[in-house]
Design an enzyme around this catalytic site. Sequence first.
Site, PDB file in Angstrom:
ATOM      1  N   GLY A   1      17.944  -4.386   2.198  1.00  0.00           N
ATOM      2  CA  GLY A   1      17.189  -3.146   2.261  1.00  0.00           C
ATOM      3  C   GLY A   1      15.699  -3.423   2.198  1.00  0.00           C
ATOM      4  O   GLY A   1      14.904  -2.809   2.904  1.00  0.00           O
TER       5      GLY A   1
ATOM      6  N   GLU B   1      11.662  -2.025  -5.438  1.00  0.00           N
ATOM      7  CA  GLU B   1      10.900  -3.244  -5.140  1.00  0.00           C
ATOM      8  C   GLU B   1       9.675  -3.352  -6.036  1.00  0.00           C
ATOM      9  O   GLU B   1       9.286  -4.460  -6.437  1.00  0.00           O
ATOM     10  CB  GLU B   1      10.500  -3.268  -3.665  1.00  0.00           C
ATOM     11  CG  GLU B   1      11.671  -3.214  -2.695  1.00  0.00           C
ATOM     12  CD  GLU B   1      12.762  -4.225  -2.989  1.00  0.00           C
ATOM     13  OE1 GLU B   1      12.426  -5.366  -3.353  1.00  0.00           O
ATOM     14  OE2 GLU B   1      13.948  -3.866  -2.860  1.00  0.00           O
TER      15      GLU B   1
ATOM     16  N   MET C   1      12.691  -6.643   0.294  1.00  0.00           N
ATOM     17  CA  MET C   1      12.509  -7.880  -0.474  1.00  0.00           C
ATOM     18  C   MET C   1      11.192  -7.811  -1.221  1.00  0.00           C
ATOM     19  O   MET C   1      10.158  -7.464  -0.647  1.00  0.00           O
ATOM     20  CB  MET C   1      12.539  -9.095   0.460  1.00  0.00           C
ATOM     21  CG  MET C   1      12.419 -10.425  -0.261  1.00  0.00           C
ATOM     22  SD  MET C   1      13.833 -10.710  -1.359  1.00  0.00           S
ATOM     23  CE  MET C   1      13.143 -11.979  -2.432  1.00  0.00           C
TER      24      MET C   1
END
Length: 838
Positions: free
Chosen positions: A255, A290, A257
């Site tokens: 999805g 993230e 990083m």
Amino acid sequence: MPSLTRVEATARGAMITVLSYQVDLDLTGGERFRSQVTVRFRAAASAETFVEVKPARLLAVRLNDRDLDPGALTENRLPLTGLDEENTLFVEAEMAYSNTGEGVHRFVDPADGATYLYAMSFLDDVQRIFAAFDQPDLKAPVTLSVTAPPEWTVAANGQLADQPSPGRWEFAPTAPLATYLVSFVAGPWHVRSDSHDGIPLAVYCRRSLAEHLDADLAEIMTVTKQCLDRFHEMFDERYPFGKYDQAFVPEFNAGAMENPGLVTIRDDYLFRSAVTDSQRELRATVIAHEMAHMWFGDLVTMRWWDDLWLNESFAEYLGTRVAAEATRFDRAWVTFALRRKAWGYAADQRPSTHPVAPHEVRDAAEGLLNFDGISYAKGASVLRQLVAWLGDEAFLTGLNAHFAAHRFGNATLADLLDSLAAASGRDLRDWSARWLRQAQVNTLRVAASVAADGRYAEVAVVQTAPASHPVLRPHRIGVGRYLADGTVLRDEVDLDPETDRGRTVLSGLSGQPAARLLLPNEGDLTFAKVRLDPASAEAVPLVLPDLADPLARAVLWGAVLDAATDGQWPVADLVRLLAVALPAEPEVIIVEDVLKLSRPLVDRYLEPADRDAALAVVARTCAQLLATAPAGSSAQLAAARGLIAAGSDGDLLTGWLAGRDVPDGLLVDAELRWALLRRLVVLGAAGAAEIDTAAAADPSAAGAERAAGCRAALPEVAAKEAAWEIVTRNTDLSNRLVEATAGAFWQPEQAELTAVYVDRYFAEMPAAALRRTPWVADEVASLAYPRYAVAQSTRELAAALLARDDVSPGLRRVVTDADDDLRRALLARTVAAAVVAT
């Protein structure tokens, strides 16, 4: 290539200290790029070790004042002997671009022919970019320089320090980074910049997606800023990596990083067509997830992959929490309760289950297998339970102490527990032993006895564990009581396995009026399967539509879906409940997730004739939702998608595709056109000519993926053979095109046509898996599994494959888990047949 083992990493980590990486990349060539790296490191005198590199051609190696033989490279390991206390290693190589989303992925945009690159160093793929000591506990600053075509834009983890000439990009040294977090992007990117609270912000995308980024830029930036503010409220350590860039990149495997300073996100999150609010919520949660990694994973990094949960469980928990607390998407915990936890429950009950924090992960390849619903959803649920038990103040105090103690370093489970114990004054050893070191999931049941006067004699919560993992856990939960007059009461209870031995009586309920529904785990504070008492189960169709709290509805739907998955709630009854409750459901998130989670049960647990009847009910329910949904709303779009997916009325779908009789407010845009066409293809009402026309009208990367799926779904012998060739042998196509083909190959309506490929999967997939990198191979193998061949013969073929000794670890896990899903489906069909027979 050999995967780095924990033993090797521990030995090397004790032997050397990496001081810095100086990396210089030349991206102006053709099919390869030039890589030069200078690594400075300390070592024990006369020590011996190795550095990892995966070149197309190794050109030169120099260690201190000695030239080394490039021919000494064995697979991905280059031996280093006779080390000094202070060492300088220089490695020059030609590196190959990839089409698998790993290393430096090269993408040519079919929309305009422009070329884009991005670097994905995770899990052990920095070696595809430059030579490195590739393990998470050997962190070091990285200074990157890039030579690129002069019309390109380049961004990296560090801030741009200088651009001495067109095409030359020199970046400032980063803070110490784990090697798996090094990244850059290069190409003719469309860029939008901003700043917030002293932090430079930027967002990147392909030029062909510029209008879609610009349309959503305000929302993306608002969510980013709101999340930054909330993390700064929670944590003493401010965002520690200077700038915060987010690059929406093509053909991404994950999805997103968490590369510090340059987060890469799959560009599917730039919406080119109408989307529901739940899709926007997902994007916001990804952004928050993230960002959480900037502290959990980037600032403080796990020492080895057995502590993966220190990264992903925390990012999953905090991403959901911060999205719910700081953005307009305050229903994020509802989504988590239904969608994410279903993923976690499924993973934790399969044969491949593992603890949230395993005692040992032998090598990096095994670590890759643990990026699953346990490390993400279960781990996040365990953290939510921990917060409920410790209290939020103690939890955050412990986290801040953890950051301070291990800033820019590495840490373990024991380190974190020490910080939390010191902050809370609680000994967490028994808690962690039960929750983090033991696999599988508990089941919570309500046992209620009612006297003749309609009042409770006793109410208890009974906790059980599977025989294979007989561990009971402490749980702090809510029990909701929904009375006949509409009153809702909630009792909070602590389940203590040491004192109650699995049966906890709720004090104060004796003599209270019996409720229509007793809902254990109301508030969704713990990770446990929920089973209703018989009276509550009978009342679900009457009570569910009237529950005011969306989280309570999500928990109740989750309990019903889980019981159906276990064969304890007939799928036919689930479909009837769907028809009763969904038309009254105001939360589009719940509508979409219930439709999505129930569909595999309809497709696999029911015999074909019963499946057709059930899909007709689903289609009618979606039509009812569509008729009442506001024009242009998320609810309207969700209902239309549900109707398309379940529908068998070819005339209706063909009419919509042609723009006829489309409900007011429903836009038949690119994505909805592809959904319509794919369903028509499956039904045999559209063919290759229509796919070619649609692909010509949508010459985008997304269009190419949708067309690949449609071609694989064609009910034709030649089309299936062509698709199977792509799935099992083609390595020229990108990861996303192969995955789109694999995901659409099997269709329940085409069982007879595809029957021959059931045997072929088990015969050919072991060799096919070896043709691809592990990440892509595992995804393709999972998507291509004959999941609708619900038969004992399929299980026998799986058993034969698992008995072989040439099966990759990833494929072994895929087949083991998929076979267990088939076992459940077969059991459900057997139970249903027995009920009919009696």
